[in-house]
Design an enzyme around this catalytic site. Structure first.
Site, mmCIF file in Angstrom:
data_model
loop_
_atom_site.group_PDB
_atom_site.id
_atom_site.type_symbol
_atom_site.label_atom_id
_atom_site.label_comp_id
_atom_site.label_asym_id
_atom_site.label_seq_id
_atom_site.Cartn_x
_atom_site.Cartn_y
_atom_site.Cartn_z
ATOM 1 N N LYS A 1 0.842 -1.212 0.000
ATOM 2 C CA LYS A 1 0.000 0.000 0.000
ATOM 3 C C LYS A 1 0.871 1.254 0.000
ATOM 4 C CE LYS A 1 -4.256 -1.632 0.284
ATOM 5 N NZ LYS A 1 -5.339 -1.382 -0.634
ATOM 6 N N LYS B 1 -6.894 -15.124 -14.218
ATOM 7 C CA LYS B 1 -8.187 -15.390 -13.620
ATOM 8 C C LYS B 1 -9.138 -14.209 -13.806
ATOM 9 C CE LYS B 1 -7.681 -13.774 -8.946
ATOM 10 N NZ LYS B 1 -8.009 -14.024 -7.563
ATOM 11 N N LYS C 1 -12.031 -8.187 -10.983
ATOM 12 C CA LYS C 1 -12.541 -6.839 -11.224
ATOM 13 C C LYS C 1 -11.445 -5.967 -11.824
ATOM 14 C CE LYS C 1 -13.425 -4.307 -7.580
ATOM 15 N NZ LYS C 1 -13.139 -2.911 -7.278
#
Ligand code: AMP
Length: 328
Positions: free
Chosen positions: A111, A194, A197
């Site tokens: 992050k 895969k 989103k």
């Protein structure tokens, strides 16, 4: 009964990957475990969502989980911010968590790299909040992907440390429950990897028939096999994998035989696949749209879930306060 707890990210809509990779298993777990499913709206504040987006996302994801079969009578499905008890446990865990160990967590470091201008304390203490989410119910199992394993280790560490500091055997270490061993991986339609989103290759449960057809017809294919019984290249294998998941066995066998005989017509296969995906999604989609328009019902479900969660959380917190030396 053993307890299972899982957090739900209130972002976006559920796609076929989420359904077959996770949500379907949650629906099964409801019958064998005492389940707690919470929509992690506090966790989501680390990325500073707008108030209207936060509200809408929580309702959307709640509608979608219910539409998939989470039963509010069986499981406690609640919104994290409705369970204030978590905050108190979060505070206690923060008092026994050290800066160095929090800074070393891989998801924190990621992050920091991804959002260098928003390295807030919430990001740093994500593992203590997650530990509080889990241990407030003294959950036995937490279904997690591999990416959450380190946070699970931290939760176990905070449980052990609490016991050691207060010389009690109070918190048991929560165990990871690997869905990936039991559930299928749904591939994307763009030829590799895969469905996801962020990969931009997802078919959402709420997609309408025309959208599904458009997405499937665009899927990457090739000019077809030239020799019989050859292994399939990845984009083709992906189509077959999705077909195996949503279509009848006989439909899958029919196209598989055609492929092996070098007689496959991808256009026909895609039309069939789009129809089968639509047949699978249609009843879920109808329930989503119905629930999504029923704010009163959603509020009642959230209230019921919060009440169940509160009962379990209050008990833990009373005992924890006692152990720490507070009067109840
Ligand atoms: P995400 O939407 O990426 O936060 O994923 C939530 C959960 O859904 C993951 O932990 C997985 O268990 C599951 N999931 C997401 N994408 C897929 C996929 N393509 N195939 C199987 N499971 C998936």
């Amino acid at each position: 009964m053993e307890k299972v707890l899982s957090g739900i990210r209130p972002t976006g809509n559920l796609h076929l990957g989420n359904y077959f990779g996770a949500v379907k298993s949650f629906v099964k777990l409801q019958d064998d475990f005492e389940c707690f499913f919470f929509i992690a709206d506090w966790h989501s504040l680390t990325t500073h969502p707008k108030p209207e987006n936060l509200r809408e996302s929580v309702k959307t994801i709640l509608s979608e989980y219910l539409a998939c079969g989470i039963d509010p009578e069986k499981a406690a499905i609640y919104v994290q911010s409705d369970l204030k008890q978590v905050l108190e446990l979060y505070l206690y865990f923060n008092m026994n968590a050290y800066l160095g160990e929090l800074e070393r967590v891989t998801s924190f470091k990621e992050k920091v790299r991804k959002q260098p201008d928003n390295v807030n304390a919430g990001l740093l203490t994500y593992p203590t909040l997650m530990a509080a989410d889990i241990l407030i119910h003294k959950a036995d199992y937490v279904p997690v992907g591999k990416d959450q394993e380190q946070n699970m280790e931290m939760a176990r560490l905070f449980a052990r440390r609490f016991n050691r500091i207060y010389e009690v055997e109070y918190f048991a270490e929560p165990k990871s429950f690997h869905l990936s061993d039991k559930a299928v991986k749904v591939p994307g339609l763009d030829g590799s990897g895969k469905m996801g989103k962020s990969e931009g290759n997802a078919i959402y449960l709420v997609d309408d028939e025309a959208t599904i057809r458009k997405k499937v017809m665009r899927a990457v294919t090739d000019s077809g096999p030239v020799e019989p019984n050859q292994p399939k290249p990845e984009p083709i294998q992906n189509l077959f994998t999705i077909m195996e998941i949503v279509s009848d066995r006989s439909t899958f066998d029919y196209f598989n035989d055609k492929y092996n005989a070098c007689e496959i017509r991808y256009g026909d296969m895609k039309k069939q696949l789009a129809a089968d995906i639509n047949a699978f999604c249609a009843p879920i989609r109808e329930r989503i749209l119905d629930l999504r328009g029923n704010d009163d019902y959603l509020a009642r479900v959230a209230r019921l879930g919060a009440e169940k969660a509160e009962a379990s959380a209050e008990k833990t917190l009373r005992e924890v306060r006692q152990i720490i030396g507070f009067r109840n």
